[in-house]
Design a protein around this motif. Sequence first.
Motif, PDB file in Angstrom:
ATOM      1  N   THR A   1      11.307  -2.370  -2.917  1.00 21.09           N
ATOM      2  CA  THR A   1      10.007  -2.715  -3.500  1.00 21.09           C
ATOM      3  C   THR A   1       9.053  -3.254  -2.445  1.00 21.09           C
ATOM      4  OG1 THR A   1      11.079  -3.241  -5.614  1.00 21.09           O
ATOM      5  CG2 THR A   1       8.858  -4.097  -5.272  1.00 21.09           C
ATOM      6  N   SER A   2       9.582  -4.038  -1.508  1.00 14.77           N
ATOM      7  CA  SER A   2       8.742  -4.589  -0.438  1.00 14.77           C
ATOM      8  C   SER A   2       8.130  -3.477   0.406  1.00 14.77           C
ATOM      9  CB  SER A   2       9.574  -5.523   0.453  1.00 14.77           C
ATOM     10  OG  SER A   2      10.076  -6.613  -0.287  1.00 14.77           O
ATOM     11  N   LEU A   3       8.916  -2.475   0.731  1.00 18.12           N
ATOM     12  CA  LEU A   3       8.414  -1.353   1.518  1.00 18.12           C
ATOM     13  C   LEU A   3       7.343  -0.583   0.757  1.00 18.12           C
ATOM     14  CD1 LEU A   3      11.714   0.023   3.127  1.00 18.12           C
ATOM     15  CD2 LEU A   3       9.801  -1.079   4.313  1.00 18.12           C
ATOM     16  N   ILE A   4       7.548  -0.397  -0.528  1.00  9.19           N
ATOM     17  CA  ILE A   4       6.585   0.353  -1.337  1.00  9.19           C
ATOM     18  C   ILE A   4       5.265  -0.401  -1.442  1.00  9.19           C
ATOM     19  CG2 ILE A   4       6.089   1.177  -3.679  1.00  9.19           C
ATOM     20  CD1 ILE A   4       9.121   1.785  -3.900  1.00  9.19           C
ATOM     21  N   LEU A   5       5.325  -1.682  -1.773  1.00  5.60           N
ATOM     22  CA  LEU A   5       4.093  -2.462  -1.930  1.00  5.60           C
ATOM     23  C   LEU A   5       3.358  -2.618  -0.603  1.00  5.60           C
ATOM     24  CD1 LEU A   5       5.253  -5.302  -4.375  1.00  5.60           C
ATOM     25  CD2 LEU A   5       4.131  -3.138  -4.915  1.00  5.60           C
ATOM     26  N   SER A   6       4.093  -2.931   0.457  1.00  8.49           N
ATOM     27  CA  SER A   6       3.439  -3.077   1.757  1.00  8.49           C
ATOM     28  C   SER A   6       2.890  -1.737   2.244  1.00  8.49           C
ATOM     29  CB  SER A   6       4.410  -3.656   2.778  1.00  8.49           C
ATOM     30  OG  SER A   6       5.556  -2.838   2.917  1.00  8.49           O
ATOM     31  N   GLY A   7       3.568  -0.647   1.897  1.00 12.97           N
ATOM     32  CA  GLY A   7       3.081   0.683   2.278  1.00 12.97           C
ATOM     33  C   GLY A   7       1.747   1.005   1.638  1.00 12.97           C
ATOM     34  N   PHE A   8       1.615   0.716   0.347  1.00 14.45           N
ATOM     35  CA  PHE A   8       0.342   0.954  -0.334  1.00 14.45           C
ATOM     36  C   PHE A   8      -0.763   0.084   0.264  1.00 14.45           C
ATOM     37  CE2 PHE A   8       2.739   3.104  -3.658  1.00 14.45           C
ATOM     38  CZ  PHE A   8       1.824   4.033  -4.142  1.00 14.45           C
ATOM     39  N   GLY A   9      -0.452  -1.170   0.552  1.00 14.20           N
ATOM     40  CA  GLY A   9      -1.454  -2.057   1.148  1.00 14.20           C
ATOM     41  C   GLY A   9      -1.881  -1.601   2.522  1.00 14.20           C
ATOM     42  N   LEU A  10      -0.916  -1.148   3.323  1.00 17.56           N
ATOM     43  CA  LEU A  10      -1.223  -0.677   4.677  1.00 17.56           C
ATOM     44  C   LEU A  10      -2.069   0.591   4.639  1.00 17.56           C
ATOM     45  CD1 LEU A  10      -0.707  -1.319   7.646  1.00 17.56           C
ATOM     46  CD2 LEU A  10       1.335   0.120   7.539  1.00 17.56           C
ATOM     47  N   VAL A  11      -1.756   1.495   3.714  1.00 20.10           N
ATOM     48  CA  VAL A  11      -2.570   2.703   3.560  1.00 20.10           C
ATOM     49  C   VAL A  11      -4.009   2.333   3.194  1.00 20.10           C
ATOM     50  CG1 VAL A  11      -2.943   4.730   2.096  1.00 20.10           C
ATOM     51  CG2 VAL A  11      -0.668   4.252   3.015  1.00 20.10           C
TER      52      VAL A  11
END
Length: 248
Positions: A220-230
């Motif tokens: 979940t951390s990777l998914i949420l941080s990925g969306f924020g980084l994008v």
Amino acid sequence: MNAIIKLEMKKNLQDRGLLFWTLILPIVFTVLFISVFTSGAGGTESRQVILSIVPGYTIMFVFFIMISMTESFIKDKHIGMVARIASTPLSPYLYLLGKWMPYMYIVLTQIVILLLFGKLVYDIPLEQPVHLLILSVLLTFMATGIGLALAVIVKTNNMGIALTQVVALGGALLGGLWMPVDMMPDILQMISRLLPHYWAHQAFQDAMAGALQVPELSQTSLILSGFGLVGFISALLRYPKFLRQAKG
């Protein structure tokens, strides 16, 4: 950059509308929908509803910060602030970061208050506070990151409000924040797993119950941080065009 952070925080603290979007409205919706969906339900069913609605509505309403973010960027563009800052040595990266950070503070505070409200009023469990804190920070990063991208893309306040509704309400509907994902058609269940709303909701529920394992937290951390980084990268790429449209 520090001057931009202080100015943005000062403007937001004076904005009564922000208080409505971030705290008053979500609390009203939470109380209203819990009372509706728990009416006539047994103790176990009522508990399940509460444990779904409190984190679900918390996640849904963090996206409403995008309304304030788009309004702030559009105002800066129209009054010539963006053009004046561009004439200084401050880089676009630091300008966007300076505008972004105050909203991260606001959203993180919003999440903490709404979860504490759920604890005090409905006695929701907070069995894994460290996990919940990590998820809250990442949810903040994700929602405001998407908001940052939206803020430099939209051209009018009305467009920003409309797209915020799509992201917040559409994501809540498809992400299982309004009803259990298992009750949705198969195609919608597949779509829900493409949305950060779904992953945040599932992780918050598990962490509240003390059942969130490290692999699930990492995913979940990777998914949420990925969306924020994008979102942040999109804002950086869009910034030159945003600057060309700025007055002055």
